[in-house]
Design an enzyme around this catalytic site. Structure first.
Site, PDB file in Angstrom:
ATOM      1  N   CYS A  54     -47.007  33.245  42.644  1.00 11.92           N
ATOM      2  CA  CYS A  54     -47.121  34.337  41.660  1.00 11.92           C
ATOM      3  C   CYS A  54     -46.012  34.451  40.626  1.00 11.92           C
ATOM      4  O   CYS A  54     -46.219  34.256  39.426  1.00 11.92           O
ATOM      5  CB  CYS A  54     -47.204  35.675  42.396  1.00 11.92           C
ATOM      6  SG  CYS A  54     -48.511  35.792  43.620  1.00 11.92           S
ATOM      7  N   HIS A  92     -43.590  41.948  39.529  1.00 11.90           N
ATOM      8  CA  HIS A  92     -43.160  40.771  40.307  1.00 11.90           C
ATOM      9  C   HIS A  92     -42.283  39.832  39.475  1.00 11.90           C
ATOM     10  O   HIS A  92     -42.459  38.615  39.486  1.00 11.90           O
ATOM     11  CB  HIS A  92     -44.380  40.023  40.859  1.00 11.90           C
ATOM     12  CG  HIS A  92     -44.071  39.252  42.110  1.00 11.90           C
ATOM     13  ND1 HIS A  92     -44.903  38.295  42.622  1.00 11.90           N
ATOM     14  CD2 HIS A  92     -42.997  39.304  42.950  1.00 11.90           C
ATOM     15  CE1 HIS A  92     -44.395  37.787  43.727  1.00 11.90           C
ATOM     16  NE2 HIS A  92     -43.244  38.388  43.944  1.00 11.90           N
TER      17      HIS A  92
END
Length: 341
Positions: A46, A102
């Site tokens: 990710c 993130h």
């Protein structure tokens, strides 16, 4: 106007872009009328993909480490790098950040609101549950990861029954309030279909989808359905508010799928793997700005990396993509190249 829709942990064969039985009719329609990016590559998990998109650099030029757990409060998207939001801001764009972060947040200066985005609504970590910012419906009980601009989104916690729907609603708000005479950039980082696998509220469920052979009415299918609905709601809002005809939309996954239902067919591997099942993402361009000559086409064997969108979008916006930032005493220019036809 520029819009990036970033889906999370999406397998190559999870959507009807490649699987005609998948519960994603809106994605299918957009891809069919747009340009399918047949060989669009990302990192195998990710956060590095997200940093690559927002800085125009290969993940190894910054860090390929995930900012999770005790590494969440990290400098993994260094302040020395100029983000895409900041670049587009210099070209007169109003930029908004919606959804999953993130990116690493060592200080409040690392928040999206401090890095070129006029607004931010979403969570900072790599994963959480889909309701109430990952915690209790009472914002005062326990821990939550849900932020609006520079602080905790306490008032949003009780209302968030399914995050992807809340983020789509925020996108609609942005589109409805935007002045069409100024240029818009939305980074729409959708949580679906990252674990934990959770059904949307009963009123928002669809199906069954008998042609989705792996699980015609399972939670994963419902999550794909809500991903599709979020993109449909966003694009419908752009059309209603007279923005779509001047919009270029990029849809891509951050990496391949994983888990019991994600499907990489016919690619080898999945998220975390260096093979194409982890690094070759479902991706396409759509929107009224896309030239007619490119519609209904595929890029075939032509290679595109997620880092390429930084200089490509800068060129389209009329701003210089150069960003010779210093990381650990080393000058690191961007790695991406302009891929616009």
């Amino acid at each position: 106007h520029l819009v990036v829709v970033l889906a999370d942990d999406l397998g190559w064969y999870d959507t009807s872009v490649h699987n005609p039985g998948a519960p994603t009719p809106s994605l299918k329609a957009l891809a069919d009328e747009g340009l399918i990016l047949e060989r669009h590559y990302v990192f195998r998990y990710c956060s590095p993909t997200r940093r690559s998109l927002l800085t125009g650099r290969f993940p190894t030029s910054i860090s390929s480490v995930q900012p999770d757990g005790d590494k969440l409060c990290s400098d993994f998207l260094p302040l020395a790098a100029t983000t895409l939001g900041e670049k587009l801001q210099t070209a007169g764009y109003v930029s908004h950040f919606v959804g999953k972060g993130h990116l690493g947040y060592a200080t409040t200066d690392h928040l999206p609101i401090r890095r070129g985005f006029a607004s931010h609504f979403g969570f900072l970590a790599g994963s959480e549950t889909y309701a109430h910012g990952g915690g209790d419906a009472n914002a005062s009980a326990g821990a939550h990861d849900l932020w609006r601009d520079a602080g905790p989104a306490r008032s949003d916690v009780p209302r968030m029954t399914y995050s992807t729907d809340a983020y789509a609603a925020r996108f609609v708000e942005i589109a409805s309030s935007h002045d069409p005479s100024s240029r818009l950039f939305v980074y729409f980082s959708v949580q679906n279909v990252h674990a934990p696998y959770q059904d949307p509220p009963e009123d928002d469920r669809g199906g069954p989808w008998p042609d989705f052979k792996l699980c015609p009415n399972c939670t994963y299918a419902q999550m794909l359905w809500r991903l599709d609905a979020a993109v449909a709601n966003a694009t419908d809002a752009l059309r209603r508010h007279c923005l779509w005809d001047e919009t270029l939309l990029l849809f891509t996954a951050d990496n391949g799928g994983i888990g019991p239902y994600a499907n990489s067919h016919p690619l080898r591997g999945h998220k975390h793997d260096p093979w194409e099942g982890g690094t070759r993402a479902t991706a396409f361009l759509a929107g009224g700005f896309l030239p007619d000559a490119l519609r209904g086409q595929s890029t075939g064997a032509k290679l595109v990396h997620v880092a390429d969108w930084y200089p490509t979008f800068c060129a389209l916006a009329g701003t210089d993509p150069t960003d010779d930032a210093v990381f650990d005493g080393i000058i690191r220019p961007i790695d991406g190249v302009d891929v616009w036809p």
